[in-house]
Design a protein around this motif. Structure first.
Motif, PDB file in Angstrom:
ATOM      1  N   MET A 142      44.366  83.961  18.397  1.00  0.00           N
ATOM      2  CA  MET A 142      45.377  83.403  17.483  1.00  0.00           C
ATOM      3  C   MET A 142      45.287  82.118  16.838  1.00  0.00           C
ATOM      4  O   MET A 142      45.488  81.815  15.393  1.00  0.00           O
ATOM      5  N   SER A 143      44.348  80.518  16.829  1.00  0.00           N
ATOM      6  CA  SER A 143      43.967  79.551  16.921  1.00  0.00           C
ATOM      7  C   SER A 143      43.549  79.760  15.407  1.00  0.00           C
ATOM      8  O   SER A 143      43.255  78.836  14.521  1.00  0.00           O
ATOM      9  N   GLY A 144      42.093  80.967  15.437  1.00  0.00           N
ATOM     10  CA  GLY A 144      41.577  80.948  14.772  1.00  0.00           C
ATOM     11  C   GLY A 144      41.970  81.494  13.051  1.00  0.00           C
ATOM     12  O   GLY A 144      41.567  81.701  12.670  1.00  0.00           O
ATOM     13  N   LEU A 145      43.426  82.399  13.568  1.00  0.00           N
ATOM     14  CA  LEU A 145      44.095  83.477  12.647  1.00  0.00           C
ATOM     15  C   LEU A 145      44.345  81.951  11.905  1.00  0.00           C
ATOM     16  O   LEU A 145      44.738  82.172  10.387  1.00  0.00           O
ATOM     17  N   HIS A 146      45.341  81.260  12.678  1.00  0.00           N
ATOM     18  CA  HIS A 146      45.612  79.956  11.472  1.00  0.00           C
ATOM     19  C   HIS A 146      44.742  79.604  10.910  1.00  0.00           C
ATOM     20  O   HIS A 146      45.490  78.539  10.118  1.00  0.00           O
ATOM     21  N   GLY A 147      43.705  79.472  11.534  1.00  0.00           N
ATOM     22  CA  GLY A 147      42.505  78.887  10.865  1.00  0.00           C
ATOM     23  C   GLY A 147      42.318  79.223   9.454  1.00  0.00           C
ATOM     24  O   GLY A 147      42.099  79.242   8.351  1.00  0.00           O
ATOM     25  N   MET A 148      41.648  80.470   9.763  1.00  0.00           N
ATOM     26  CA  MET A 148      42.367  81.612   8.226  1.00  0.00           C
ATOM     27  C   MET A 148      43.307  81.330   6.976  1.00  0.00           C
ATOM     28  O   MET A 148      43.368  81.564   6.310  1.00  0.00           O
ATOM     29  N   TRP A 149      44.230  80.867   7.906  1.00  0.00           N
ATOM     30  CA  TRP A 149      45.389  80.991   6.753  1.00  0.00           C
ATOM     31  C   TRP A 149      45.357  79.751   6.190  1.00  0.00           C
ATOM     32  O   TRP A 149      45.851  79.462   5.061  1.00  0.00           O
ATOM     33  N   SER A 150      44.805  78.258   6.857  1.00  0.00           N
ATOM     34  CA  SER A 150      44.605  77.455   5.984  1.00  0.00           C
ATOM     35  C   SER A 150      43.598  77.777   5.265  1.00  0.00           C
ATOM     36  O   SER A 150      43.736  76.871   3.935  1.00  0.00           O
ATOM     37  N   VAL A 151      42.624  78.484   4.810  1.00  0.00           N
ATOM     38  CA  VAL A 151      41.634  78.527   4.178  1.00  0.00           C
ATOM     39  C   VAL A 151      42.390  79.290   3.615  1.00  0.00           C
ATOM     40  O   VAL A 151      41.758  78.997   2.160  1.00  0.00           O
ATOM     41  N   GLY A 152      42.883  80.176   3.468  1.00  0.00           N
ATOM     42  CA  GLY A 152      43.435  81.116   2.566  1.00  0.00           C
ATOM     43  C   GLY A 152      44.388  80.478   1.524  1.00  0.00           C
ATOM     44  O   GLY A 152      44.547  80.138   0.392  1.00  0.00           O
ATOM     45  N   ALA A 153      44.890  79.105   2.038  1.00  0.00           N
ATOM     46  CA  ALA A 153      45.560  77.989   1.731  1.00  0.00           C
ATOM     47  C   ALA A 153      44.790  77.504   0.425  1.00  0.00           C
ATOM     48  O   ALA A 153      45.611  77.259  -0.163  1.00  0.00           O
ATOM     49  N   LEU A 154      43.754  76.990   1.079  1.00  0.00           N
ATOM     50  CA  LEU A 154      42.613  76.024   0.696  1.00  0.00           C
ATOM     51  C   LEU A 154      42.497  77.122  -0.625  1.00  0.00           C
ATOM     52  O   LEU A 154      41.565  76.615  -1.883  1.00  0.00           O
ATOM     53  N   ILE A 155      41.819  78.034  -0.927  1.00  0.00           N
ATOM     54  CA  ILE A 155      41.859  79.431  -2.189  1.00  0.00           C
ATOM     55  C   ILE A 155      42.618  79.813  -2.830  1.00  0.00           C
ATOM     56  O   ILE A 155      42.153  78.801  -3.599  1.00  0.00           O
ATOM     57  N   GLY A 156      43.739  79.520  -2.221  1.00  0.00           N
ATOM     58  CA  GLY A 156      44.486  80.159  -3.307  1.00  0.00           C
ATOM     59  C   GLY A 156      45.449  78.462  -4.476  1.00  0.00           C
ATOM     60  O   GLY A 156      45.376  78.692  -4.967  1.00  0.00           O
ATOM     61  N   SER A 157      44.851  76.759  -3.808  1.00  0.00           N
ATOM     62  CA  SER A 157      45.326  75.824  -4.078  1.00  0.00           C
ATOM     63  C   SER A 157      43.999  75.623  -5.299  1.00  0.00           C
ATOM     64  O   SER A 157      44.150  74.710  -6.107  1.00  0.00           O
ATOM     65  N   ALA A 158      42.839  76.112  -4.694  1.00  0.00           N
ATOM     66  CA  ALA A 158      41.605  76.049  -5.470  1.00  0.00           C
ATOM     67  C   ALA A 158      41.673  76.347  -6.708  1.00  0.00           C
ATOM     68  O   ALA A 158      41.637  75.623  -7.923  1.00  0.00           O
ATOM     69  N   ALA A 159      42.281  77.644  -6.738  1.00  0.00           N
ATOM     70  CA  ALA A 159      42.816  78.535  -7.875  1.00  0.00           C
ATOM     71  C   ALA A 159      43.330  78.048  -8.984  1.00  0.00           C
ATOM     72  O   ALA A 159      43.676  78.205  -9.775  1.00  0.00           O
ATOM     73  N   GLY A 160      44.655  77.606  -7.484  1.00  0.00           N
ATOM     74  CA  GLY A 160      45.753  76.674  -8.565  1.00  0.00           C
ATOM     75  C   GLY A 160      45.443  75.846  -9.231  1.00  0.00           C
ATOM     76  O   GLY A 160      46.229  75.519 -10.503  1.00  0.00           O
ATOM     77  N   THR A 161      44.287  74.826  -8.950  1.00  0.00           N
ATOM     78  CA  THR A 161      44.422  73.521  -9.654  1.00  0.00           C
ATOM     79  C   THR A 161      43.358  73.802 -10.912  1.00  0.00           C
ATOM     80  O   THR A 161      43.629  73.049 -11.539  1.00  0.00           O
ATOM     81  N   VAL A 162      42.643  75.146 -10.703  1.00  0.00           N
ATOM     82  CA  VAL A 162      41.820  75.123 -12.189  1.00  0.00           C
ATOM     83  C   VAL A 162      43.220  75.636 -13.430  1.00  0.00           C
ATOM     84  O   VAL A 162      43.018  75.720 -14.070  1.00  0.00           O
ATOM     85  N   ALA A 163      44.228  76.885 -12.580  1.00  0.00           N
ATOM     86  CA  ALA A 163      44.835  77.629 -13.427  1.00  0.00           C
ATOM     87  C   ALA A 163      45.748  76.035 -14.070  1.00  0.00           C
ATOM     88  O   ALA A 163      45.658  75.788 -15.543  1.00  0.00           O
ATOM     89  N   ALA A 164      46.079  75.313 -13.482  1.00  0.00           N
ATOM     90  CA  ALA A 164      47.127  73.937 -13.830  1.00  0.00           C
ATOM     91  C   ALA A 164      45.698  73.181 -15.060  1.00  0.00           C
ATOM     92  O   ALA A 164      46.086  72.447 -15.938  1.00  0.00           O
ATOM     93  N   HIS A 165      44.716  73.040 -14.817  1.00  0.00           N
ATOM     94  CA  HIS A 165      44.046  71.962 -15.670  1.00  0.00           C
ATOM     95  C   HIS A 165      42.973  72.767 -16.998  1.00  0.00           C
ATOM     96  O   HIS A 165      43.296  71.849 -17.756  1.00  0.00           O
ATOM     97  N   THR A 166      43.576  73.692 -16.948  1.00  0.00           N
ATOM     98  CA  THR A 166      42.653  74.561 -18.196  1.00  0.00           C
ATOM     99  C   THR A 166      44.389  75.118 -19.196  1.00  0.00           C
ATOM    100  O   THR A 166      44.637  75.867 -19.562  1.00  0.00           O
ATOM    101  N   ALA A 167      45.533  74.529 -18.045  1.00  0.00           N
ATOM    102  CA  ALA A 167      46.984  74.524 -19.006  1.00  0.00           C
ATOM    103  C   ALA A 167      47.117  76.391 -19.453  1.00  0.00           C
ATOM    104  O   ALA A 167      48.136  76.549 -19.703  1.00  0.00           O
TER     105      ALA A 167
END
Length: 409
Positions: A142-167
């Protein structure tokens, strides 16, 4: 795999594939959250709402989740765990589209209510299946599964940061992200366990108060999530306003906290397997308490950053273990998990505003004194998570197969 009305039999390889599948589901779920979070400023401008109105709107995801989460067990009972997760996860990924379409406060609140409701129901369904896989593997995951949730959040936020940076227009960004994540979610759901309820089992009620066991376990989760929410939202402000650090160093404190949480969650399963849930949480509580004391009495920004890092390490595995304990605490795992999830969602909702209100009345130092007291609550309350420790008797493990009654799943 063979099924009858009472027992589902899976090979060991199928259960291992199910573990990978559930981990992928957690990653997709986290990626939706990360994608949304990075575009909140765009959504605010598009809806034309003030900071205060945005704060009101951002309360609606937690409201929607708290109301809808009890329904997840009933949906799983009727359609089976795999079909329920497939449907609920699809609703969640597609709900990402809605907030960016809202033209005003009222529609934004409605969109975020739906966004939160679908998030909460899919959260309960995937955690219930995570506990099921953990039971059958007879090892902590279970701890590792929630760790993967955090990984997903980082991936989503990274893609969102690129989208925001490119307007990039958030409506376009979220439409593309939702379609991609929906496809990935559907692929992941193909290999999750297809747990079916016993034909004679009464369906869970549509709405009910959490069982007593969930309230007790949820209280421990409340302490951890309160400390997490307070640290994530206020650590940078604390370093800047209390210790006069630079903006860059203040921001780094938040990064340090989040990084320690992610590392601890990914490594947490091995620690839990070796020392057990109670000792792990109790030790984490000691670390979090020490971290809180270091923050409160910190003589320098560097010491405070170390304190926030210790807080992150200390509270990281508590929520995954609370879900695991809830899933084994009674005859209705989904209902118990929904109860714990409701309490932890509520804690995450009230923590940032409670810290701010207390700081306004007293000081941020006093606010984190309260966080430290709650962190010590993990030391005192760790024993209620004893059911998170796996019980081999709970699942029969044979040569190449694992079996477990589907009743109550």
């Amino acid at each position: 795999m063979t099924k009858d009305s009472t027992v589902t039999v899976y090979s060991t390889q199928q259960v291992k594939r199910a573990r990978i599948a559930v981990a992928a589901v957690f990653t997709v779920h986290g990626a939706v959250t990360g994608s949304f979070a990075t575009r909140v400023p765009w959504i605010q401008d598009h809806a034309g709402v003030s900071a205060g109105q945005l704060g009101l709107a951002l309360a609606f995801p937690a409201i929607g989740a708290s109301i809808a989460m009890p329904l997840a067990g009933r949906i799983s009972h009727r359609f089976g765990a795999r079909t329920a997760l497939r449907g609920l996860l699809t609703l969640w990924t597609l709900a990402l589209i809605l907030p960016a379409l809202a033209p005003n406060l009222v529609t934004l609140c409605a969109a975020l209510f739906v966004y939160g409701a679908t998030a909460g129901m899919s959260d309960v369904a995937m955690n219930a299946l995570g506990v099921e896989v953990e039971n059958r593997l007879d090892k902590s995951i279970m701890s590792g599964l929630h760790g993967m949730w955090s990984v997903g959040a980082l991936i989503g936020s990274a893609a969102g940061t690129v989208a925001a940076h490119t307007a990039t227009d958030a409506r376009t960004h979220h439409l593309v992200a939702a379609l991609v994540l929906t496809a990935l979610g559907l692929i992941a759901c193909r290999d999750v366990l297809d747990i079916q309820s016993h034909p004679d089992e009464e369906p869970p009620p549509r709405f009910t108060l959490p069982p007593k066991s969930a309230l007790i376990i949820g209280a421990v989760g409340f302490c951890a999530v309160f400390a997490e929410g307070a640290s994530l939202d206020w650590s940078a402000v604390y370093l800047r306003n209390v210790l006069d650090s630079s903006d860059g160093l203040a921001a780094a404190s938040t990064t340090a906290f989040a990084l320690m949480m992610a590392v601890a969650r990914i490594a947490g399963d091995r620690i839990v397997d070796r020392f057990g849930a109670v000792r792990t949480v109790r030790t984490g509580g000691v670390m979090a308490t020490a971290g809180g004391l270091l923050v409160v009495f910190s003589p320098s920004p560097a010491a405070a950053m170390c304190g926030f890092g210790l807080l992150g390490l200390g509270v990281a595995v508590v929520v995954p273990l609370a879900f695991a304990a809830a899933g084994r605490s009674g005859p209705n795992p989904s209902q118990a998990i929904a109860g714990v999830a409701t309490i932890t969602y509520t804690s995450g909702l009230i923590a940032p505003s409670a810290i701010g209100s207390l700081a306004e009345a007293t000081s941020l130092v006093v606010s984190f004194g309260v966080v430290t007291v709650l962190a010590f609550g993990l030391v005192l309350g760790a024993g209620v998570l004893r059911s998170a420790d796996r019980k081999v008797a709970g699942s029969a493990v044979g040569e190449g197969t694992t079996t477990k009654s589907a009743a109550g799943s």
